[in-house]
Scaffold this motif. Structure first.
Motif, PDB file in Angstrom:
ATOM      1  N   THR D 229       0.841  -1.204   0.000  1.00 29.78           N
ATOM      2  CA  THR D 229       0.000   0.000   0.000  1.00 29.78           C
ATOM      3  C   THR D 229       0.878   1.258   0.000  1.00 29.78           C
ATOM      4  O   THR D 229       1.480   1.591  -1.005  1.00 29.78           O
ATOM      5  CB  THR D 229      -0.953  -0.021   1.217  1.00 29.78           C
ATOM      6  N   LEU D 230       0.997   1.893   1.150  1.00 34.83           N
ATOM      7  CA  LEU D 230       1.705   3.170   1.235  1.00 34.83           C
ATOM      8  C   LEU D 230       3.183   3.079   0.885  1.00 34.83           C
ATOM      9  O   LEU D 230       3.769   4.038   0.398  1.00 34.83           O
ATOM     10  CB  LEU D 230       1.633   3.733   2.666  1.00 34.83           C
ATOM     11  N   PHE D 231       3.783   1.950   1.211  1.00 31.86           N
ATOM     12  CA  PHE D 231       5.226   1.827   1.059  1.00 31.86           C
ATOM     13  C   PHE D 231       5.592   0.793  -0.005  1.00 31.86           C
ATOM     14  O   PHE D 231       6.497   0.004   0.181  1.00 31.86           O
ATOM     15  CB  PHE D 231       5.864   1.497   2.407  1.00 31.86           C
ATOM     16  N   ALA D 232       4.838   0.836  -1.102  1.00 23.49           N
ATOM     17  CA  ALA D 232       5.071  -0.136  -2.182  1.00 23.49           C
ATOM     18  C   ALA D 232       6.268   0.287  -3.019  1.00 23.49           C
ATOM     19  O   ALA D 232       6.138   0.603  -4.199  1.00 23.49           O
ATOM     20  CB  ALA D 232       3.814  -0.251  -3.028  1.00 23.49           C
ATOM     21  N   ALA D 233       7.463   0.296  -2.393  1.00 21.92           N
ATOM     22  CA  ALA D 233       8.677   0.694  -3.097  1.00 21.92           C
ATOM     23  C   ALA D 233       9.730  -0.385  -2.907  1.00 21.92           C
ATOM     24  O   ALA D 233       9.725  -1.099  -1.901  1.00 21.92           O
ATOM     25  CB  ALA D 233       9.193   2.016  -2.545  1.00 21.92           C
ATOM     26  N   PRO D 234      10.646  -0.504  -3.876  1.00 18.92           N
ATOM     27  CA  PRO D 234      11.665  -1.559  -3.791  1.00 18.92           C
ATOM     28  C   PRO D 234      12.393  -1.603  -2.454  1.00 18.92           C
ATOM     29  O   PRO D 234      12.567  -2.697  -1.880  1.00 18.92           O
ATOM     30  CB  PRO D 234      12.624  -1.185  -4.933  1.00 18.92           C
ATOM     31  N   VAL D 235      12.811  -0.460  -1.935  1.00 20.11           N
ATOM     32  CA  VAL D 235      13.582  -0.469  -0.697  1.00 20.11           C
ATOM     33  C   VAL D 235      12.783  -1.103   0.439  1.00 20.11           C
ATOM     34  O   VAL D 235      13.316  -1.900   1.219  1.00 20.11           O
ATOM     35  CB  VAL D 235      14.015   0.964  -0.321  1.00 20.11           C
ATOM     36  N   TYR D 236      11.513  -0.753   0.544  1.00 23.04           N
ATOM     37  CA  TYR D 236      10.697  -1.281   1.631  1.00 23.04           C
ATOM     38  C   TYR D 236      10.385  -2.756   1.421  1.00 23.04           C
ATOM     39  O   TYR D 236      10.380  -3.549   2.364  1.00 23.04           O
ATOM     40  CB  TYR D 236       9.419  -0.456   1.792  1.00 23.04           C
ATOM     41  N   LYS D 237      10.091  -3.126   0.186  1.00 16.83           N
ATOM     42  CA  LYS D 237       9.789  -4.547  -0.086  1.00 16.83           C
ATOM     43  C   LYS D 237      11.006  -5.407   0.207  1.00 16.83           C
ATOM     44  O   LYS D 237      10.929  -6.451   0.856  1.00 16.83           O
ATOM     45  CB  LYS D 237       9.368  -4.717  -1.543  1.00 16.83           C
ATOM     46  N   ASN D 238      12.124  -4.966  -0.290  1.00 16.71           N
ATOM     47  CA  ASN D 238      13.364  -5.709  -0.177  1.00 16.71           C
ATOM     48  C   ASN D 238      13.777  -5.876   1.287  1.00 16.71           C
ATOM     49  O   ASN D 238      13.909  -6.996   1.794  1.00 16.71           O
ATOM     50  CB  ASN D 238      14.437  -4.939  -0.969  1.00 16.71           C
ATOM     51  N   TYR D 239      13.943  -4.736   1.968  1.00 18.74           N
ATOM     52  CA  TYR D 239      14.436  -4.804   3.339  1.00 18.74           C
ATOM     53  C   TYR D 239      13.341  -5.108   4.347  1.00 18.74           C
ATOM     54  O   TYR D 239      13.592  -5.685   5.392  1.00 18.74           O
ATOM     55  CB  TYR D 239      15.157  -3.503   3.703  1.00 18.74           C
ATOM     56  N   GLY D 240      12.112  -4.707   4.042  1.00 22.66           N
ATOM     57  CA  GLY D 240      11.020  -4.912   4.982  1.00 22.66           C
ATOM     58  C   GLY D 240      10.834  -6.384   5.324  1.00 22.66           C
ATOM     59  O   GLY D 240      10.610  -6.752   6.481  1.00 22.66           O
ATOM     60  N   MET D 241      10.936  -7.224   4.326  1.00 19.58           N
ATOM     61  CA  MET D 241      10.726  -8.646   4.584  1.00 19.58           C
ATOM     62  C   MET D 241      11.896  -9.248   5.363  1.00 19.58           C
ATOM     63  O   MET D 241      11.696 -10.064   6.255  1.00 19.58           O
ATOM     64  CB  MET D 241      10.478  -9.386   3.265  1.00 19.58           C
TER      65      MET D 241
END
Lengths: 313, 313, 313, 313
Positions: D229-241
């Motif tokens: 949703t709000l943070f649908a960006a590569p950096v967040y997807k990559n590191y978030g998980m």
């Protein structure tokens, strides 16, 4: 110490200021701290040769019988001890590479009074060690007035035998010498962290004064209460009143030097992976202070950041 | 003060401890601070009635001739002055709503010694004002030993005439009374920011000791040097040695109370939009300390966070 | 759901917007978020009664066939579901005590959309539980434009059966519903920490833009690069351009609400002894922003603190 | 660019991968980023000579027709362009002084891809300028997989004519080239602050995940919601998980390099007196992470500090 100068042979009765333990001392760096320190060495009867980057600063000492060298090597060779007192790593490295390392006699002692980095101290250990020169760190606490009044506190670390040898020099510049360890680096860390404690106290007072000021409490009365009770210590009395009155001139220690010291603290932490969040806060507030109030202010201006944020006049 | 008790009528010669200015005092809250404070009021000749949430705490005072009330109102009605000394806003509000507001005579004075929020102080002003009751804030600095030894420092603010009236009570509990302003809130802010300054000093010492310790400097020797020179103040001597030795028991002031105080400081800043980054740092470090070392430790345990991060044993 | 309204009896063919699952909904709080949310509930065919503190805000909804209550209890009694959407704990408590707790039917559901504290959510659980009322938290992400466009993201937690029951309401206000746990508190924590992540991104962009700006890089070009590559996310695109252009009006979400959210985050951390240093930093920067730039600015003004400190025009 | 190699004479129809604009390129530094970048230069038809401190790393490239130099000067002389891609200032200075400055032809271009300090970039400008050599900064965003897939983002600054000349090289290593200014230092600052933004996002996610985790929310579900949703960006997807799952191996970018980057950011701020409190926080958390979890972990381990403080398993 097998010097055979006439003054030594004749002994104390001939020259009232000469006593056993007098040394041949080179003193490099005659800033507002170094100049009075060198003067106190002369007063204590040591045989002093000085050098300064800008030679004019040495003039007043000439009258007191000091020799003035125009080249670093001339202030260094033939000495028992060479003291350095400069602003930062860069200035000290310039002196090292400008003649100190090359000209210092084997067995002579470099006494480093400057507030320099741990990395610099390690470099000094290594370079002097290679050349058979002795090295100790002996940074000092106190402002120029204290240097003049021979009221500095000296913290020293290094080889105990070497410290013993230069004791008469250390005694001559302050009101007390504290040996803090066998490794020269340790006195540097003690000095760096001591300055950090002072800056921390200033930041804390800055926030406290900003808050009480916003609630209509008179900052001077507030600081008078605290510094006559729980915080009755020189650091709080000295800086507390500057902060309460928002008087950041005259400058005892410039804000950019305060920033330099915060950086030294943080770098010392990095070297051992020790996080120091309060040192980081001081670093950031000092930068804000310099950005807003310029470089030519006392480092206690860190407290003005809080005052401004609080909207105090 | 139109009391007509026999002791007053007979005057000072009859009872050696009675002098002019003796007051009828209700004292609510007999914790490790309140109990010795109440005892000192008795010793000074005041006529004291005490109340405590858990009545057993009042037993030792009975022997000294104090009256023990089982209901708040019984400790409050007919008094000249009612002192409260409790842990936090919540405890004080419980007392307020549990009888203090209702039973305190018109014209009598509530002296609040507790370290409470600015918002609580504002509420007290408002509520007492509505009822024609007087109110001043008179928080104290010092640990339980200081309370026992009558060595507390009292900071007071409020209507000068009211302060004058209760002066004999304030004089009885400490070694000095400092009037800091006309608004009761001001003494609260002074107390909150004073505790902040203590916590700031502890955080600073924690970081400094962690760093020098990692460089092999003996923390005790380091703190001895500092607290006999630049930082020769009670707060540094007292907490510096605990921190150098990593002794966080016995508990003088529990860590969660230290966290509470950090929150009071931050809230006081919020109330006037004053940013207090060092207060925020203390808040976060205190939370980390409690998370790792529990609640039953002295608040100086904040320094252990730095020691742990530095990997000191 | 044993409603017997005519529209229900006649069923879906008669009224094209009515389908199974339509509910009787009370909606309390018609701010710039609540008003479009209520409008979407009506559009989805629910039977909606609204209430707002200032009644004028309800006028536009009247035309759409909504009932307007002047008393809280009139918007609450006889409903299947009551939704609340207000600014903070205080506003929600006013509604609770002003009739919601008393008038909500046993078995009916309170759906709390507001961004409130963990403590408030715990209180709601307790108070509704006592009365046999159901309660779930369903805070929303999105600004007023998103609310209007039915593009909110709804995060919900609570009893699964209750969530199932109110699903048609949740579906009506957003583009997606995510169930995050069984405990109502969890959705509040998810919302609070989501807002924290947005504020953190703004603070980071503020510092980055201040730095590159001082080195002569065009902030707009810089943000365009980042938000079309690594940071190609709505939050960065949306706020990044405001920050690069230093446009802090119009106001989507006021700075004091941003401060409130930082406080909710910190308080949630305190509740479990979780230190949140970045939340503290946001808190302090937001206070600085409000102190300098006032309350009537968008919360992205937090980035202006860095710009000012950097001396950017 | 007067190369007369057979492949050039025969032109594009003969060798499908050769086009106008092919250059003679020296590539220094074959780490996990440099090696695939060099490989892509070869694939694009450039004539590449490589050098690496440890020669074995060059072996795989030999098979692709690359020349391997054993001395820096052999990879530098006679080139149109020399690219460098090393870990830090120190490694780059070693190359500079080890032959690059001396052997680079007048008019040839040094393209610096490394993430180095502003001070280093200033030094490169000065030293190349003295010798009539061109210099541009062209740091890259992306991890080793992106380098292999030619998916890097290249940020470049310097003299526009020089950038134009080396464009075929820049095009060969990434999916897009963004020109950010005329001064080489600017691309370094953009890169440094870009890495800061990534680290800031990781710290924020670390705190958010620690908090929601303590309230029983599933971190993976939470991050899935946010990054869709709000943070649908590569950096967040990559590191978030990685952060949600607490998986800090395999190592894409080592924690000490993350610390180095935080230091570069802070130093860049110091250079212009720009306070960067979030950069300081990242610095301190990264040090804590390394102190506790060692050096051989991905820099996303910064999030583990929050998890540990929160007592998450």
């Amino acid at each position: 110490m097998q010097r055979m100068s006439i003054s030594n042979l004749l002994g104390g009765w001939f020259h009232p200021f000469r006593r056993r333990g007098h040394l041949k001392v080179g003193f490099l760096g005659l800033g507002n701290m170094g100049e009075p320190m060198a003067a106190n060495l002369i007063a204590a009867g040591h045989q002093v040769t000085v050098w300064n980057r800008t030679a004019a600063k040495a003039e007043p000492l000439k009258e007191r019988g000091v020799k003035v060298a125009t080249e670093i090597k001339d202030a260094v060779q033939n000495q028992d001890v060479v003291c350095t007192m400069v602003a930062d790593d860069h200035a000290l490295r310039t002196i090292l590479e400008g003649g100190l390392l090359e000209a210092l006699p084997k067995g002579a002692v470099h006494v480093s009074h400057s507030t320099v980095s741990v990395a610099m101290a390690e470099e000094l250990k290594r370079e002097h060690g290679k050349r058979g020169q002795a090295f100790i760190s002996a940074p000092v606490f106190g402002r120029p007035e204290a240097a003049q009044a021979k009221k500095l506190f000296v913290v020293v670390s290094g080889d105990p035998a070497v410290i013993e040898k230069v004791k008469p020099v250390l005694d001559a510049i302050g009101q007390g010498v504290t040996v803090i360890g066998n490794d020269p680096v340790q006195a540097n860390v003690a000095k760096i962290s001591g300055n950090f404690l002072i800056a921390a106290a200033m930041e804390a007072m800055g926030e406290a004064v900003a808050l009480v000021g916003r609630y209509g409490v008179d900052p001077v009365q507030y600081m008078e209460f605290l510094t006559s009770t729980l915080f009755a210590a020189p650091v709080y009395k000295n800086y507390g009143m500057k902060i309460a009155k928002q008087e950041y001139v005259p400058v005892g220690f410039k804000a950019p030097l305060g920033l330099k010291d915060a950086k030294l603290m943080i770098a010392a932490g990095e070297g051992k992976y020790v996080p120091l969040p309060l040192a980081s806060l001081i670093h950031d507030q000092m930068i804000t202070a310099i950005a807003h109030f310029g470089e030519d202010v006392d480092w206690s201006v860190i407290a003005k950041v809080s005052a401004e944020h609080a909207g105090l006049k």
